[in-house]
Design a protein around this motif. Structure first.
Motif, PDB file in Angstrom:
ATOM      1  N   GLN A   1       0.840  -1.194   0.000  1.00  0.00           N
ATOM      2  CA  GLN A   1       0.000   0.000   0.000  1.00  0.00           C
ATOM      3  C   GLN A   1       0.875   1.244   0.000  1.00  0.00           C
ATOM      4  N   VAL A   2       0.542   2.189  -0.853  1.00  0.00           N
ATOM      5  CA  VAL A   2       1.344   3.403  -0.931  1.00  0.00           C
ATOM      6  C   VAL A   2       1.040   4.335   0.239  1.00  0.00           C
ATOM      7  N   GLN A   3       1.991   5.180   0.538  1.00  0.00           N
ATOM      8  CA  GLN A   3       1.790   6.270   1.496  1.00  0.00           C
ATOM      9  C   GLN A   3       1.756   7.572   0.714  1.00  0.00           C
ATOM     10  N   LEU A   4       0.887   8.490   1.157  1.00  0.00           N
ATOM     11  CA  LEU A   4       0.627   9.708   0.414  1.00  0.00           C
ATOM     12  C   LEU A   4       0.947  10.935   1.248  1.00  0.00           C
ATOM     13  N   VAL A   5       1.538  11.935   0.617  1.00  0.00           N
ATOM     14  CA  VAL A   5       1.860  13.190   1.294  1.00  0.00           C
ATOM     15  C   VAL A   5       1.386  14.344   0.419  1.00  0.00           C
ATOM     16  N   GLU A   6       0.451  15.135   0.965  1.00  0.00           N
ATOM     17  CA  GLU A   6      -0.050  16.298   0.248  1.00  0.00           C
ATOM     18  C   GLU A   6       0.792  17.529   0.563  1.00  0.00           C
ATOM     19  N   SER A   7       0.820  18.451  -0.373  1.00  0.00           N
ATOM     20  CA  SER A   7       1.489  19.729  -0.170  1.00  0.00           C
ATOM     21  C   SER A   7       0.860  20.766  -1.090  1.00  0.00           C
ATOM     22  N   GLY A   8       1.183  22.031  -0.819  1.00  0.00           N
ATOM     23  CA  GLY A   8       0.733  23.107  -1.697  1.00  0.00           C
ATOM     24  C   GLY A   8      -0.407  23.943  -1.158  1.00  0.00           C
ATOM     25  N   GLY A   9      -0.930  23.566  -0.001  1.00  0.00           N
ATOM     26  CA  GLY A   9      -2.006  24.367   0.572  1.00  0.00           C
ATOM     27  C   GLY A   9      -1.492  25.689   1.103  1.00  0.00           C
ATOM     28  N   GLY A  10      -2.437  26.529   1.505  1.00  0.00           N
ATOM     29  CA  GLY A  10      -2.063  27.819   2.063  1.00  0.00           C
ATOM     30  C   GLY A  10      -3.214  28.785   2.074  1.00  0.00           C
ATOM     31  N   LEU A  11      -2.881  30.047   2.289  1.00  0.00           N
ATOM     32  CA  LEU A  11      -3.865  31.128   2.322  1.00  0.00           C
ATOM     33  C   LEU A  11      -3.826  31.857   0.981  1.00  0.00           C
ATOM     34  N   VAL A  12      -4.992  32.035   0.390  1.00  0.00           N
ATOM     35  CA  VAL A  12      -5.077  32.711  -0.901  1.00  0.00           C
ATOM     36  C   VAL A  12      -6.320  33.596  -0.918  1.00  0.00           C
ATOM     37  N   GLN A  13      -6.246  34.682  -1.645  1.00  0.00           N
ATOM     38  CA  GLN A  13      -7.390  35.585  -1.758  1.00  0.00           C
ATOM     39  C   GLN A  13      -8.433  35.025  -2.717  1.00  0.00           C
ATOM     40  N   PRO A  14      -9.679  35.396  -2.541  1.00  0.00           N
ATOM     41  CA  PRO A  14     -10.713  34.984  -3.509  1.00  0.00           C
ATOM     42  C   PRO A  14     -10.309  35.358  -4.932  1.00  0.00           C
ATOM     43  N   GLY A  15     -10.545  34.417  -5.844  1.00  0.00           N
ATOM     44  CA  GLY A  15     -10.143  34.609  -7.229  1.00  0.00           C
ATOM     45  C   GLY A  15      -8.754  34.113  -7.540  1.00  0.00           C
ATOM     46  N   GLY A  16      -8.004  33.762  -6.513  1.00  0.00           N
ATOM     47  CA  GLY A  16      -6.646  33.300  -6.701  1.00  0.00           C
ATOM     48  C   GLY A  16      -6.567  31.833  -7.070  1.00  0.00           C
ATOM     49  N   SER A  17      -5.325  31.353  -7.164  1.00  0.00           N
ATOM     50  CA  SER A  17      -5.070  29.972  -7.578  1.00  0.00           C
ATOM     51  C   SER A  17      -4.091  29.296  -6.629  1.00  0.00           C
ATOM     52  N   LEU A  18      -4.223  27.991  -6.542  1.00  0.00           N
ATOM     53  CA  LEU A  18      -3.280  27.141  -5.828  1.00  0.00           C
ATOM     54  C   LEU A  18      -3.136  25.844  -6.601  1.00  0.00           C
ATOM     55  N   ARG A  19      -1.980  25.216  -6.435  1.00  0.00           N
ATOM     56  CA  ARG A  19      -1.764  23.893  -7.007  1.00  0.00           C
ATOM     57  C   ARG A  19      -1.356  22.946  -5.891  1.00  0.00           C
ATOM     58  N   LEU A  20      -2.191  21.954  -5.664  1.00  0.00           N
ATOM     59  CA  LEU A  20      -1.892  20.933  -4.668  1.00  0.00           C
ATOM     60  C   LEU A  20      -1.172  19.765  -5.324  1.00  0.00           C
ATOM     61  N   SER A  21      -0.269  19.158  -4.562  1.00  0.00           N
ATOM     62  CA  SER A  21       0.436  17.969  -5.012  1.00  0.00           C
ATOM     63  C   SER A  21       0.230  16.841  -4.011  1.00  0.00           C
ATOM     64  N   CYS A  22       0.182  15.640  -4.526  1.00  0.00           N
ATOM     65  CA  CYS A  22       0.078  14.439  -3.687  1.00  0.00           C
ATOM     66  C   CYS A  22       1.167  13.481  -4.162  1.00  0.00           C
ATOM     67  N   ALA A  23       2.198  13.336  -3.344  1.00  0.00           N
ATOM     68  CA  ALA A  23       3.321  12.476  -3.694  1.00  0.00           C
ATOM     69  C   ALA A  23       3.158  11.119  -3.026  1.00  0.00           C
ATOM     70  N   ALA A  24       3.302  10.072  -3.816  1.00  0.00           N
ATOM     71  CA  ALA A  24       3.156   8.704  -3.312  1.00  0.00           C
ATOM     72  C   ALA A  24       4.517   8.055  -3.103  1.00  0.00           C
ATOM     73  N   SER A  25       4.543   7.101  -2.173  1.00  0.00           N
ATOM     74  CA  SER A  25       5.794   6.416  -1.844  1.00  0.00           C
ATOM     75  C   SER A  25       6.156   5.342  -2.862  1.00  0.00           C
ATOM     76  N   GLY A  26       5.206   5.011  -3.724  1.00  0.00           N
ATOM     77  CA  GLY A  26       5.448   3.998  -4.729  1.00  0.00           C
ATOM     78  C   GLY A  26       4.627   4.266  -5.966  1.00  0.00           C
ATOM     79  N   SER A  27       4.618   3.313  -6.859  1.00  0.00           N
ATOM     80  CA  SER A  27       3.902   3.491  -8.117  1.00  0.00           C
ATOM     81  C   SER A  27       2.405   3.670  -7.907  1.00  0.00           C
ATOM     82  N   ILE A  28       1.844   4.638  -8.621  1.00  0.00           N
ATOM     83  CA  ILE A  28       0.399   4.889  -8.549  1.00  0.00           C
ATOM     84  C   ILE A  28      -0.299   4.512  -9.849  1.00  0.00           C
ATOM     85  N   SER A  29       0.416   3.902 -10.763  1.00  0.00           N
ATOM     86  CA  SER A  29      -0.107   3.722 -12.117  1.00  0.00           C
ATOM     87  C   SER A  29      -1.413   2.926 -12.176  1.00  0.00           C
TER      88      SER A  29
END
Length: 115
Positions: free
Chosen positions: A1-29
């Motif tokens: 079973q893979v382990q997952l780590v999210e990143s990229g969150g934060g505080l942003v103003q309305p109308g803004g953009s963010l990109r979240l990432s989810c990195a896995a410890s192994g293959s997710i294919s």
């Protein structure tokens, strides 16, 4: 079973953009990957998902604003969030699922949309 780590969150103003990432410890294919969110006092809901064949599905509330994608070579899934609204504020979780095996969840990343 893979382990997952999210990143990229934060505080942003309305109308803004963010990109979240989810990195896995192994293959997710072979996994269906999903992004979920949970606001205080509310249930955890699906935001977007992408199958191993890259078919995507979105919640009505984010269609046209959010885009899910995957890079199997990097074992990473992304959520591009544009035109953010205060109601998008939540903890965002990544999930990896496949038949007959337990799901894997990340620890979550906070997204706050506020002026």
């Amino acid at each position: 079973q893979v382990q997952l780590v999210e990143s990229g969150g934060g505080l942003v103003q309305p109308g803004g953009s963010l990109r979240l990432s989810c990195a896995a410890s192994g293959s997710i294919s072979i996994y269906t990957m999903g992004w979920y969110r949970q606001a205080p006092g509310k249930q955890r809901d699906l935001v977007a998902s992408i199958t191993s064949g890259s078919s995507t599905n979105y919640a009505d509330s984010v269609t046209g604003r959010f885009t899910i994608s995957r890079d199997n070579a990097k074992n990473t899934v992304y959520l591009q969030m544009n035109s953010l609204k205060p109601e998008d504020t939540a903890v965002y979780y990544c999930r990896a699922s496949r038949p007959w095996l337990p799901d894997a969840w990340g620890q979550g990343t906070q997204v706050t949309v506020s002026s």
